[in-house]
Design a protein around this motif. Structure first.
Motif, short mmCIF file in Angstrom:
data_model
loop_
_atom_site.label_atom_id
_atom_site.label_comp_id
_atom_site.label_asym_id
_atom_site.label_seq_id
_atom_site.Cartn_x
_atom_site.Cartn_y
_atom_site.Cartn_z
N GLU A 23 0.98 -1.24 -0.09
CA GLU A 23 0.08 0.07 -0.08
C GLU A 23 0.83 1.32 -0.12
OE1 GLU A 23 -3.09 0.26 -0.78
OE2 GLU A 23 -2.74 -1.84 -1.19
N ALA A 24 1.87 1.25 0.61
CA ALA A 24 2.83 2.46 0.62
C ALA A 24 3.44 2.72 -0.74
CB ALA A 24 3.94 2.20 1.64
N LEU A 25 3.56 1.72 -1.41
CA LEU A 25 4.07 1.74 -2.93
C LEU A 25 2.92 2.01 -3.97
CD1 LEU A 25 6.80 0.66 -1.30
CD2 LEU A 25 7.45 -0.18 -3.47
N ARG A 26 2.07 1.91 -3.66
CA ARG A 26 0.81 1.98 -4.72
C ARG A 26 0.74 3.30 -5.37
NH1 ARG A 26 -3.98 -0.84 -5.98
NH2 ARG A 26 -3.54 -2.28 -4.20
N GLY A 27 0.82 4.42 -4.60
CA GLY A 27 0.54 5.55 -5.27
C GLY A 27 1.97 5.98 -6.27
N PRO A 28 3.39 5.75 -5.59
CA PRO A 28 4.35 6.03 -6.58
C PRO A 28 4.40 5.36 -7.81
CG PRO A 28 5.08 5.39 -4.33
CD PRO A 28 3.62 5.69 -4.33
N ILE A 29 4.21 4.00 -7.68
CA ILE A 29 4.26 2.88 -8.71
C ILE A 29 3.22 3.27 -9.61
CG2 ILE A 29 4.27 0.75 -9.39
CD1 ILE A 29 5.77 -0.26 -6.95
N SER A 30 2.06 3.28 -9.17
CA SER A 30 0.99 3.80 -10.24
C SER A 30 1.15 5.07 -10.98
CB SER A 30 -0.39 3.94 -9.49
OG SER A 30 -0.77 2.75 -8.69
N GLU A 31 1.85 6.08 -10.28
CA GLU A 31 1.99 7.30 -11.05
C GLU A 31 3.06 7.37 -12.15
OE1 GLU A 31 1.20 11.62 -11.00
OE2 GLU A 31 0.24 10.01 -9.93
N ALA A 32 4.35 6.39 -11.48
CA ALA A 32 5.12 6.13 -12.77
C ALA A 32 4.79 5.38 -13.81
CB ALA A 32 6.44 5.59 -11.81
N ALA A 33 4.00 4.41 -13.50
CA ALA A 33 3.45 3.56 -14.56
C ALA A 33 2.44 4.43 -15.55
CB ALA A 33 2.30 2.59 -14.06
N ALA A 34 1.74 5.36 -15.21
CA ALA A 34 0.99 6.11 -16.16
C ALA A 34 2.11 7.20 -16.72
CB ALA A 34 -0.04 7.21 -15.26
N PHE A 35 2.92 7.57 -16.25
CA PHE A 35 3.90 8.41 -17.09
C PHE A 35 4.75 7.65 -17.99
CE2 PHE A 35 5.01 11.69 -13.30
CZ PHE A 35 3.86 12.54 -13.57
N ALA A 36 5.10 6.37 -17.73
CA ALA A 36 5.68 5.54 -18.53
C ALA A 36 4.92 4.90 -19.88
CB ALA A 36 6.08 4.16 -17.72
N LEU A 37 3.53 4.75 -19.52
CA LEU A 37 2.62 4.55 -20.59
C LEU A 37 2.48 5.72 -21.65
CD1 LEU A 37 0.77 2.40 -21.88
CD2 LEU A 37 -1.08 3.38 -20.53
N GLU A 38 2.31 6.95 -21.13
CA GLU A 38 2.47 8.14 -21.74
C GLU A 38 3.51 8.44 -22.82
OE1 GLU A 38 1.61 11.00 -18.89
OE2 GLU A 38 -0.64 10.31 -18.43
N GLN A 39 4.80 7.92 -22.29
CA GLN A 39 6.07 8.24 -22.67
C GLN A 39 6.45 7.22 -23.61
OE1 GLN A 39 8.76 9.55 -19.73
NE2 GLN A 39 6.95 10.66 -18.85
N GLN A 40 5.59 6.06 -23.96
CA GLN A 40 5.89 5.00 -24.86
C GLN A 40 7.25 4.03 -24.33
OE1 GLN A 40 5.87 5.55 -28.86
NE2 GLN A 40 3.98 7.01 -28.99
N VAL A 41 7.38 4.09 -22.65
CA VAL A 41 8.20 3.37 -22.20
C VAL A 41 7.85 1.94 -21.97
CG1 VAL A 41 9.70 3.44 -20.29
CG2 VAL A 41 9.22 5.57 -20.93
N ILE A 42 6.50 1.73 -21.71
CA ILE A 42 6.03 0.62 -21.58
C ILE A 42 4.84 0.09 -22.74
CG2 ILE A 42 6.62 -0.01 -19.10
CD1 ILE A 42 3.76 1.10 -18.51
N PRO A 43 4.87 -1.13 -23.24
CA PRO A 43 3.92 -1.29 -24.25
C PRO A 43 2.35 -1.06 -24.29
CG PRO A 43 5.07 -3.12 -23.77
CD PRO A 43 5.58 -2.06 -22.84
N ARG A 44 2.11 -1.33 -22.80
CA ARG A 44 0.84 -1.64 -22.47
C ARG A 44 0.48 -1.01 -20.94
NH1 ARG A 44 0.31 -5.44 -18.47
NH2 ARG A 44 1.89 -7.12 -18.35
N PRO A 45 -0.71 -0.81 -20.45
CA PRO A 45 -0.59 -0.55 -18.91
C PRO A 45 -0.32 -1.56 -18.15
CG PRO A 45 -2.94 0.10 -20.42
CD PRO A 45 -1.99 -0.76 -21.36
#
Length: 292
Positions: A247-269
């Motif tokens: 739960e402590a990591l949910r916020g930062p990892i979810s935010e980073a995942a959203a940024f990464a998807l927008e920047q085409q760093v990951i191929p899927r959500p």
């Protein structure tokens, strides 16, 4: 089992816990720690490894045999990592050249996310120059990102004026001309963190699926020991905003995942609950066992 962790306090706690649980850990001397990531992701050594949060997201997206152990090994502000040697500021980024070590580097993902989120920068209107690839072989950078010629160095190009801006964390050179492109960057970062309720995370702990399945009890003991170190360090102010538990990591990892998807760093959500499910399946435990 083999271990790569940069922090001595986390490594010592992990080694002691593993020995007590009956599965000794051997700490490998890999510096900087990110150099261990490629072998770790591809099923080689080590078994427990500190690695970047964006590398974790790519690993999950591409089906690599690793899972998250929810411990942060490096958490820090990031707004100060956008720097320049000129009189330019963050308002001038569009249309200018910005160098970053790797497109998938976590510091770069955070900083580009801030540029888009807080400053309205259209990332495709920036001349991005990268100097290295990432740790996941299947990944390729977006077509709108340029690669520096082989042998060129980010710091050298930046200091010699071939880049208008650079995104640099630990690799930032020492030069009196360098200043942050965001005025009062640390204050801005502190306010962002206060608003979000978490600070940007750079490095977390990962475990190979094979090790998790074979040594679940030991891995959970290692988690407990590292969790206690993080909690003690945070209470004393010795560590900057590090945390433990799903739960402590949910916020930062979810935010980073959203940024990464927008920047085409990951191929899927990549949803955070997917990470939780994979870890719990590999270890044979419920989310509550790891702070869920």
């Amino acid at each position: 089992m083999k271990l790569v962790v940069g922090r001595d306090d986390l490594a010592a706690a992990a080694e002691k816990a593993a020995a007590t649980a009956g599965t000794p850990l051997e700490r490998l001397d890999v510096k900087p720690v990110h150099k261990a990531s490629r072998g770790f992701l591809n099923g080689g050594s080590p078994d427990i490894c500190e690695f970047a949060i964006v590398t974790l997201l790519q690993a999950v997206a591409y089906g690599k045999p690793v899972v998250l152990l929810p411990i942060t090994a490096l958490t820090r502000f990031q707004h100060q990592t956008l720097v320049t040697c000129s009189d330019l500021s963050v308002q001038d980024v569009e249309g200018r050249s910005v160098g970053v070590r790797s497109w998938s580097q976590t510091t770069g993902v955070w900083m580009r996310g801030f540029l888009a989120q807080q400053y309205g920068v259209d990332l495709r209107k920036v001349n991005w120059i990268v100097y290295e690839g990432g740790h996941v072989d299947e990944y390729t950078d977006p077509e709108w990102v340029s690669h520096a010629p082989a042998g060129e160095k980010l710091q050298k190009d930046f200091l010699e004026g071939r880049l208008d801006f650079g995104i640099m964390g630990n690799e930032l050179p020492s030069d009196e001309r360098i200043h942050t492109a965001i005025p009062d960057a640390l204050e801005v970062a502190a306010q962002w963190t206060a608003n979000k309720g978490f600070a940007p995370v750079n490095h977390i702990i990962g475990v190979s699926v094979a090790a998790a399945r074979a040594h679940s009890e030991t891995i959970c003991a290692v988690y407990d020991a590292m969790r206690d170190v993080v909690a003690e360090s945070a209470a004393s102010g010795a560590a900057q905003r590090d945390s433990a538990g799903f739960e402590a990591l949910r916020g930062p990892i979810s935010e980073a995942a959203a940024f990464a998807l927008e920047q085409q760093v990951i191929p899927r959500p990549v949803d955070f609950d997917e990470l939780v499910a994979q870890t719990c399946d590999a270890l044979g435990v419920r989310p509550a066992r790891l702070g869920g």
